[in-house]
Write a protein that holds these residues in place. Sequence first.
Motif, PDB file in Angstrom:
ATOM      1  N   SER A  88     -10.338   2.236 -13.006  1.00 16.69           N
ATOM      2  CA  SER A  88     -10.998   1.102 -12.351  1.00 16.69           C
ATOM      3  C   SER A  88     -12.442   0.921 -12.810  1.00 16.69           C
ATOM      4  O   SER A  88     -13.200   0.156 -12.217  1.00 16.69           O
ATOM      5  CB  SER A  88     -10.947   1.284 -10.835  1.00 16.69           C
ATOM      6  N   GLN A  89     -12.840   1.615 -13.884  1.00 11.82           N
ATOM      7  CA  GLN A  89     -14.195   1.424 -14.402  1.00 11.82           C
ATOM      8  C   GLN A  89     -14.272   0.095 -15.152  1.00 11.82           C
ATOM      9  O   GLN A  89     -13.359  -0.262 -15.910  1.00 11.82           O
ATOM     10  CB  GLN A  89     -14.565   2.564 -15.355  1.00 11.82           C
ATOM     11  N   ILE A  90     -15.377  -0.609 -14.949  1.00  6.60           N
ATOM     12  CA  ILE A  90     -15.507  -1.939 -15.555  1.00  6.60           C
ATOM     13  C   ILE A  90     -15.385  -1.843 -17.082  1.00  6.60           C
ATOM     14  O   ILE A  90     -14.821  -2.742 -17.724  1.00  6.60           O
ATOM     15  CB  ILE A  90     -16.821  -2.626 -15.102  1.00  6.60           C
ATOM     16  N   GLN A  94     -12.931  -4.084 -19.375  1.00  8.36           N
ATOM     17  CA  GLN A  94     -13.406  -4.873 -20.519  1.00  8.36           C
ATOM     18  C   GLN A  94     -12.662  -4.486 -21.804  1.00  8.36           C
ATOM     19  O   GLN A  94     -12.313  -5.348 -22.609  1.00  8.36           O
ATOM     20  CB  GLN A  94     -14.922  -4.680 -20.691  1.00  8.36           C
TER      21      GLN A  94
ATOM     22  N   THR B 157     -12.385  -2.749  -3.859  1.00 12.50           N
ATOM     23  CA  THR B 157     -11.435  -3.040  -4.933  1.00 12.50           C
ATOM     24  C   THR B 157     -10.287  -3.890  -4.398  1.00 12.50           C
ATOM     25  O   THR B 157      -9.830  -4.834  -5.039  1.00 12.50           O
ATOM     26  CB  THR B 157     -10.898  -1.730  -5.536  1.00 12.50           C
ATOM     27  N   VAL B 170     -15.051  -9.409 -14.007  1.00 12.18           N
ATOM     28  CA  VAL B 170     -15.864  -8.783 -15.044  1.00 12.18           C
ATOM     29  C   VAL B 170     -17.148  -9.582 -15.296  1.00 12.18           C
ATOM     30  O   VAL B 170     -18.218  -9.037 -15.518  1.00 12.18           O
ATOM     31  CB  VAL B 170     -15.036  -8.649 -16.344  1.00 12.18           C
ATOM     32  N   GLU B 174     -20.913  -6.666 -10.540  1.00  9.50           N
ATOM     33  CA  GLU B 174     -21.266  -5.377 -11.136  1.00  9.50           C
ATOM     34  C   GLU B 174     -20.657  -4.291 -10.262  1.00  9.50           C
ATOM     35  O   GLU B 174     -20.519  -4.447  -9.055  1.00  9.50           O
ATOM     36  CB  GLU B 174     -22.783  -5.235 -11.276  1.00  9.50           C
ATOM     37  N   GLN B 175     -20.273  -3.208 -10.922  1.00  4.22           N
ATOM     38  CA  GLN B 175     -19.612  -2.131 -10.204  1.00  4.22           C
ATOM     39  C   GLN B 175     -20.679  -1.188  -9.657  1.00  4.22           C
ATOM     40  O   GLN B 175     -21.524  -0.700 -10.394  1.00  4.22           O
ATOM     41  CB  GLN B 175     -18.688  -1.386 -11.166  1.00  4.22           C
ATOM     42  N   TRP B 180     -17.647  -3.511  -5.592  1.00  2.00           N
ATOM     43  CA  TRP B 180     -17.958  -4.531  -6.589  1.00  2.00           C
ATOM     44  C   TRP B 180     -18.956  -5.496  -5.964  1.00  2.00           C
ATOM     45  O   TRP B 180     -18.686  -6.089  -4.923  1.00  2.00           O
ATOM     46  CB  TRP B 180     -16.687  -5.266  -6.999  1.00  2.00           C
TER      47      TRP B 180
END
Lengths: 124, 285
Positions: A88-90, A94, B157, B170, B174-175, B180
């Motif tokens: 689940s890391q951005i 990406q 999430t 995305v 920002e995470q 989020w």
Amino acid sequence: MNTKRICLVVDDSSAIRRVMAGFFRDLGFDVAEAATGLHAIEYCEWHTPEIIMLDWNMPVMDGISCLRVLRALDMPKRPAVVMCTTESQIAKIQEALAAGADEYIMKPFSRDVLLDKLAQLGLA
Amino acid sequence: MNAADFSYIAALLRERSGLIVTPDKIYLFETRLLPIARKHKIASLDGLIAQMRARKCEALIGEVVDAMTTNETSFFRDRHPFEAMKKTVLPGLIERRAAQKHLRIWSAACSTGQEAYSLAMMLRDDFPALAAWRIEIVGTDISPSVVARAKEGAFSTFEVQRGLPIHSLVKHFEQVGEQWRIKPELRRMVDFRLFNLLGSLAPLGQFDVVLCRNVLIYFDLPTKARVLDAIHRQLARDGALILGGAESVFGISDRYGDVAGLRGVYSPAPAAGRAMALPPLRAAV
């Protein structure tokens, strides 16, 4: 000739494959299953699924490598690929989008999330 | 729950928030109020209501109203109102406001802000020329806890997976740890305020679009009429009111007209509705 839409579920967990397969059969799809990325590639050399639900962490060939190979395959129609993973890391999201994923689901997820994503892809 | 307790809490909710609770919705008290009872170390729902009645504790009453009026929401909920905004309502307004370059949109009963932020994302992504305009999105809700959450703009999430395309996640979030958070430039487009729809709406000023979705269904007929009339006074004559899928103005207020082809979209000028609402379709400016 079989004209039903095919969903390919790629996940090394048989429990996840079973749940996902049931969900897509309810929506009227034929479902094929693969437990590794390599099996998924082999399947796609002969069949053209409309949608591929793709796990990331799997033995033999992981989901992201599988996705890169899939997008390089010469297929009659481009399948929609939904990554479905605990990653689940951005940065991972990406990376998957850059490799050609159309959607991304972070596990755990609900049936509603899956339906939302299919609606966004115009598949439900 | 006995009849006297039910009448008490139903009257309280109606007076404070306009919410109508009928006896068939008693289960809502259990799902929403038992957590409050537990938090205050009160053993049961009856005990909670007894405390509210005996001590008339405003903080406790506030928590109860808050819990009962907090409703489900998600990003781009129901999709079609956003399609109507994108394809028809906004292109028409942008054409008519070309000189002023100013748009005001109100997300009434905004809950935790997903609708307001969805609008902000849509304006950024689909109408890039509006970056040079003054755009104000105002989100209001009666519940202090949800307004605080909306301002924070941080979602789980689970919440960001409902209705939000992954590309939007995305691009616009920002995470932060497990959460989020909407990026600052988008948060700056939205102003969240604590506000009771049953009070005077005049302080909010005039709007070009009002989204008041899945709110009226909780009100009785006179309250629906009152709110619709009050919104009408805040709505530009060539603006639009957008209601939820199970809601309508017809039979409640004669100040609005329908907009041909757009379900749930109403014009505040009944006769002009059809003429105003459908400018020629054109690509986003």
